[in-house]
Design a protein around this motif. Structure first.
Motif, short mmCIF file in Angstrom:
data_model
loop_
_atom_site.label_atom_id
_atom_site.label_comp_id
_atom_site.label_asym_id
_atom_site.label_seq_id
_atom_site.Cartn_x
_atom_site.Cartn_y
_atom_site.Cartn_z
N ARG A 140 -2.30 4.09 -49.71
CA ARG A 140 -1.46 2.90 -49.68
C ARG A 140 0.02 3.25 -49.72
O ARG A 140 0.86 2.46 -49.28
N ARG A 141 0.38 4.40 -50.23
CA ARG A 141 1.79 4.76 -50.34
C ARG A 141 2.46 4.95 -48.98
O ARG A 141 3.55 4.44 -48.76
N ALA A 198 5.67 2.75 -47.62
CA ALA A 198 6.91 3.45 -47.28
C ALA A 198 7.33 3.16 -45.84
O ALA A 198 8.52 2.97 -45.56
N LEU A 199 6.36 3.10 -44.93
CA LEU A 199 6.66 2.80 -43.53
C LEU A 199 7.16 1.37 -43.38
O LEU A 199 8.11 1.11 -42.63
N GLN A 200 6.55 0.44 -44.10
CA GLN A 200 7.00 -0.94 -44.04
C GLN A 200 8.43 -1.07 -44.56
O GLN A 200 9.25 -1.77 -43.96
N SER A 201 8.73 -0.40 -45.67
CA SER A 201 10.08 -0.45 -46.23
C SER A 201 11.09 0.18 -45.28
O SER A 201 12.22 -0.30 -45.14
N TRP A 230 15.51 -1.56 -40.29
CA TRP A 230 15.94 -1.71 -38.92
C TRP A 230 16.41 -3.13 -38.62
O TRP A 230 17.14 -3.36 -37.65
N LYS A 231 16.01 -4.08 -39.42
CA LYS A 231 16.38 -5.47 -39.20
C LYS A 231 17.83 -5.75 -39.59
O LYS A 231 18.37 -6.80 -39.25
N GLY A 232 18.46 -4.82 -40.30
CA GLY A 232 19.82 -5.02 -40.75
C GLY A 232 19.87 -5.74 -42.08
O GLY A 232 18.86 -6.15 -42.63
N VAL A 233 21.08 -5.89 -42.59
CA VAL A 233 21.27 -6.57 -43.86
C VAL A 233 21.15 -8.07 -43.64
O VAL A 233 21.83 -8.62 -42.77
#
Length: 291
Positions: free
Chosen positions: A98-99, A103-106, A111-114
């Motif tokens: 699950r880690r 980590a990939l999702q985070s 990439w979506k920006g602030v």
């Protein structure tokens, strides 16, 4: 049984009432009369359980500290025993599988920006005009010296390198940027040029022609680190170190003269013109700092 309990209530106080500093038997005599105690052996187990329930109810009424309730955030940090049992054991394959997914999702979320941030507003026409004047005159000045200086055509000396075009963007379009200050313009170009020449000489002495790509990456990376250490970070200077390796034969033949001309002298000329043109406008003030 009830008569027996009432007779003994005056001399038998509950340990919970005695332990509470705010409720003493002397201060609350009615508590002693209403506080049930455990039945003796002549009362069956059902009566004992009822008395225990009544005593616990009285404890709440007289100020017993209730069990704190955790907020949802605290419960997520401190899961209940039931939640702990539902989580895979640390040594199980499911726990580690699950880690990487989290980590990939985070990572992809970055990439979506602030959230809530967008591009800055467009520069004013006044600012655009002075940027044009600064860049036009600055680059024309270097090009004129490069192509019209007597005797320079017979040598390997040059006054123009590609990284000066990027310096013009920062020096004349963003004079207030920390990357556009005199320390960064002059120091960034000279330090990066020295790093680029050193890496090229090392590459020619130890590596083959097919490993030129390795020298290019090493020159830029070391130049960035050197600028970070000396507080002279200037993005166009990264190209100055790269040109020392990939430039023409005339540039490569300069050796360490490349640090003084064109890197050092060209940076000084562009800085001098930046001091002149950026202070002509009432909306500009240059530099922000020198050292």
């Amino acid at each position: 049984a009830q008569a027996f309990l009432l007779q003994n209530n005056s001399s038998c106080q509950s340990y919970r009432v005695r332990s509470c500093p705010h409720h003493r038997p002397s201060e609350a005599p009615h508590m002693a009369m209403t506080m049930p105690t455990l039945a003796t052996s002549n009362i069956d187990d059902n009566a004992n359980r009822e008395l225990v329930a009544k005593r616990d109810a009285v404890d709440v009424e007289v100020g017993a500290v209730p069990t704190p309730t955790l907020t949802p955030e605290a419960q997520s940090e401190n899961p209940t025993p039931v939640e702990k049992e539902q989580l895979p054991p640390k040594n199980s394959p499911g726990h580690w599988s699950r880690r990487p997914v989290k980590a990939l999702q985070s990572y992809l979320m970055k990439w979506k920006g602030v959230p809530g941030k967008s591009s800055p507003p467009r520069a004013s026409y006044h600012h655009i005009l002075w940027s044009f004047v600064g860049a036009f005159v600055g680059i024309c000045m270097l090009a004129f010296l490069n192509f019209n200086t007597p005797g320079i055509e017979d040598t390997d000396l040059v006054m123009m390198i590609g990284s000066f075009g990027a310096t013009a963007v920062l020096a004349y379009a963003e004079p207030a940027s920390p990357l556009s200050q005199p320390r960064n313009i002059v120091g960034g170009h000279t330090i990066s040029a020295a790093v680029g020449v050193s890496v090229r000489l090392l590459w020619e002495a130890t590596l083959t022609a097919n490993e030129k790509w390795l020298a290019c990456g090493l020159a830029v990376a070391l130049a960035i680190n050197a600028m970070q250490i000396t507080k002279t970070v200037h993005p166009p200077a990264g190209a100055t170190s790269l040109i020392a390796i990939t430039g023409s034969v005339a540039v490569r033949n300069l050796g360490y003269w490349y640090v003084l001309m064109p890197a050092g002298s060209g940076a000084l000329l562009m800085l001098t013109w930046a001091l002149v043109v950026n202070n002509m406008s009432s909306a500009r003030s240059y530099p922000v700092w020198w050292i």
